[in-house]
Design an enzyme around this catalytic site. Structure first.
Site, PDB file in Angstrom:
ATOM      1  N   ARG A   1       6.332  -8.411   1.318  1.00 25.85           N
ATOM      2  CA  ARG A   1       7.192  -8.046   2.454  1.00 25.85           C
ATOM      3  C   ARG A   1       7.853  -9.294   3.038  1.00 25.85           C
ATOM      4  O   ARG A   1       9.040  -9.296   3.368  1.00 25.85           O
ATOM      5  CB  ARG A   1       6.384  -7.319   3.537  1.00 25.85           C
ATOM      6  CG  ARG A   1       7.223  -7.030   4.785  1.00 25.85           C
ATOM      7  CD  ARG A   1       6.530  -6.128   5.773  1.00 25.85           C
ATOM      8  NE  ARG A   1       6.236  -4.848   5.182  1.00 25.85           N
ATOM      9  CZ  ARG A   1       5.139  -4.134   5.458  1.00 25.85           C
ATOM     10  NH1 ARG A   1       4.262  -4.589   6.329  1.00 25.85           N
ATOM     11  NH2 ARG A   1       4.939  -2.985   4.873  1.00 25.85           N
TER      12      ARG A   1
ATOM     13  N   ASP B   1      -1.344   5.988   6.797  1.00 25.37           N
ATOM     14  CA  ASP B   1      -1.391   4.555   7.049  1.00 25.37           C
ATOM     15  C   ASP B   1      -2.308   4.298   8.245  1.00 25.37           C
ATOM     16  O   ASP B   1      -2.511   5.200   9.074  1.00 25.37           O
ATOM     17  CB  ASP B   1       0.043   4.079   7.362  1.00 25.37           C
ATOM     18  CG  ASP B   1       0.214   2.597   7.056  1.00 25.37           C
ATOM     19  OD1 ASP B   1      -0.728   1.970   6.542  1.00 25.37           O
ATOM     20  OD2 ASP B   1       1.315   2.072   7.329  1.00 25.37           O
TER      21      ASP B   1
ATOM     22  N   LYS C   1       0.843  -1.214   0.000  1.00 24.93           N
ATOM     23  CA  LYS C   1       0.000   0.000   0.000  1.00 24.93           C
ATOM     24  C   LYS C   1       0.877   1.263   0.000  1.00 24.93           C
ATOM     25  O   LYS C   1       0.636   2.186  -0.769  1.00 24.93           O
ATOM     26  CB  LYS C   1      -0.943  -0.001   1.210  1.00 24.93           C
ATOM     27  CG  LYS C   1      -1.882  -1.211   1.269  1.00 24.93           C
ATOM     28  CD  LYS C   1      -2.858  -1.054   2.392  1.00 24.93           C
ATOM     29  CE  LYS C   1      -3.179  -2.244   3.229  1.00 24.93           C
ATOM     30  NZ  LYS C   1      -2.202  -3.146   3.717  1.00 24.93           N
ATOM     31  N   THR C   2       1.900   1.283   0.860  1.00 23.30           N
ATOM     32  CA  THR C   2       2.785   2.460   0.906  1.00 23.30           C
ATOM     33  C   THR C   2       3.518   2.619  -0.425  1.00 23.30           C
ATOM     34  O   THR C   2       3.665   3.742  -0.934  1.00 23.30           O
ATOM     35  CB  THR C   2       3.828   2.301   2.048  1.00 23.30           C
ATOM     36  OG1 THR C   2       3.159   1.845   3.208  1.00 23.30           O
ATOM     37  CG2 THR C   2       4.550   3.594   2.339  1.00 23.30           C
TER      38      THR C   2
ATOM     39  N   THR D   1      -5.899  -2.048   7.113  1.00 29.46           N
ATOM     40  CA  THR D   1      -6.036  -3.507   7.050  1.00 29.46           C
ATOM     41  C   THR D   1      -7.483  -3.878   7.349  1.00 29.46           C
ATOM     42  O   THR D   1      -7.868  -5.023   7.217  1.00 29.46           O
ATOM     43  CB  THR D   1      -5.115  -4.174   8.096  1.00 29.46           C
ATOM     44  OG1 THR D   1      -5.327  -3.523   9.353  1.00 29.46           O
ATOM     45  CG2 THR D   1      -3.664  -4.067   7.704  1.00 29.46           C
TER      46      THR D   1
END
Ligand code: ADE
Length: 347
Positions: free
Chosen positions: A232, A124, A79-80, A173
């Site tokens: 990740r 975030d 997302k970032t 999330t």
């Protein structure tokens, strides 16, 4: 800094929970060094990418800001990274922030007033904004202004302040954790999907190239299979496996090294770690396969409910090892087979 012996390094690797997709400080530094900066180098999320590309192109042609974008989905899916790419494609910069850092009204006001015309503001964990901050954001998102109160109770005045136009990119999330007034102010709401093995293999090969790790495609695929659909985790595992290779195989990651190191890290062929397996075992052995409530599971495992809910559960559900029922969580027949445990009793 202490210098670790090779054996100590391997011990450290065994203890660290690599598969938790939550971001820590180390990840932030590591990820910034390998983050794709354009749609062309961003692998996966194909539909989302196509939609975003068109919207960005249209905004540029119309000479307007891009509508606010909300991304939701499990942690670690990019997302970032996408917020950074949106800014890059809009030829602007991005301010990266996180909802828990907006405690008082002046925190969000300060950030909004420091934005440059057309800039991207990334928030975030946007489901964690407090009500006051959210209310300040509404007019800022809708019409790019702030209403500020000045003076004491008797003489209070409202002052309207015009803000630069900006695009808010929110990430969460928990799509369900966002209030509807906030959600309704986003022009795009996109769900990020778990990555396929092929996509993760490509991510690993790309990162290995940047980090100068020599790796074969079959080893990249082996790591990909155990990365629970999450870049990740794939990149973290690649680093760990790369370290093993330095200690054991002159830095070359081949299939044997990949399998050996992943086994040492206790990550199985499904990408499950000990917490996941303990959770499934607990439901099978203590609760006859379920259903059982999340709180009970978390308490019995001595884990935080959030870790179970945000980290373990989404992947176990997606892998078909766990099922959600109105009365709690239940394991699937595949979980019994995977763990080599007992006989599955349909209830
Ligand atoms: N690294 C992490 N996520 C990535 C992605 N989606 N594409 C390329 N490299 C990545």
């Amino acid at each position: 800094m202490a210098i670790l012996s090779d054996d100590e390094k391997l011990e450290t690797h065994k203890k660290n929970p690599v598969i938790k997709p939550d971001k820590n400080v180390y990840d932030r530094i590591f990820e910034n060094s390998i983050r794709p900066k354009s749609f062309d180098s961003y692998i996966g999320q194909t539909t989302l990418k196509e939609t975003l590309k068109i919207s960005i192109e249209a905004a540029k042609k119309r000479n307007t800001t891009l509508d606010h974008v909300l991304f939701y989905g499990p942690p670690g899916l990019g997302k970032t990274t996408l917020a950074g790419i949106i800014a890059e494609e809009l030829n602007t910069s991005v301010k990266i922030t996180s909802a828990p850092s907006f405690e008082r009204p002046r925190d969000i006001i300060g950030v909004l007033m420091s934005l440059k015309e057309g800039e991207v503001l990334f928030i975030d964990e946007i489901h964690r904004l407090n009500t006051v901050t959210e209310e300040i954001l509404y007019p800022a998102m809708e019409d790019f202004y702030l209403d500020m109160m000045t003076g004491k109770t008797q003489t209070v005045k409202t002052m309207r302040i015009q803000l630069p136009k900006f695009t808010l990119v929110g990430a969460t999330t928990k799509a369900g954790g966002i209030s509807s007034p906030l959600r309704d102010r986003f022009g795009f709401v996109h769900r990020l999907q778990f990555y396929t093995i092929d996509e993760l293999t490509q991510v690993i090969l790309r990162t290995a190239k940047i980090l100068n790790i020599e790796i074969s495609t079959d080893s990249a695929k082996e790591i990909a299979k155990r990365s629970r659909g999450t870049p990740r985790i794939a990149n973290r595992l690649l680093k760990r496996v790369g370290d093993f290779a330095i200690v054991k195989n002159n830095g070359k990651v081949d299939l044997n090294i990949a399998k050996d190191s992943l086994n040492t890290l206790k990550i199985d062929e499904y990408g499950l770690d000990e917490t996941d397996r303990d959770m499934l075992k607990l439901i099978i052995e203590k609760y006859n396969g379920g259903p059982v409530g999340l709180d009970t599971i978390a308490a019995a495992l001595g884990e935080d409910v959030r870790t179970i809910e945000d980290v373990c559960e989404p992947y176990l559900l997606q892998a078909g090892l766990l099922m959600r029922t109105p009365r709690g969580r239940k394991v699937s027949p595949e979980a019994y087979v995977h763990l080599g445990l007992g006989i599955f009793n349909e209830k």
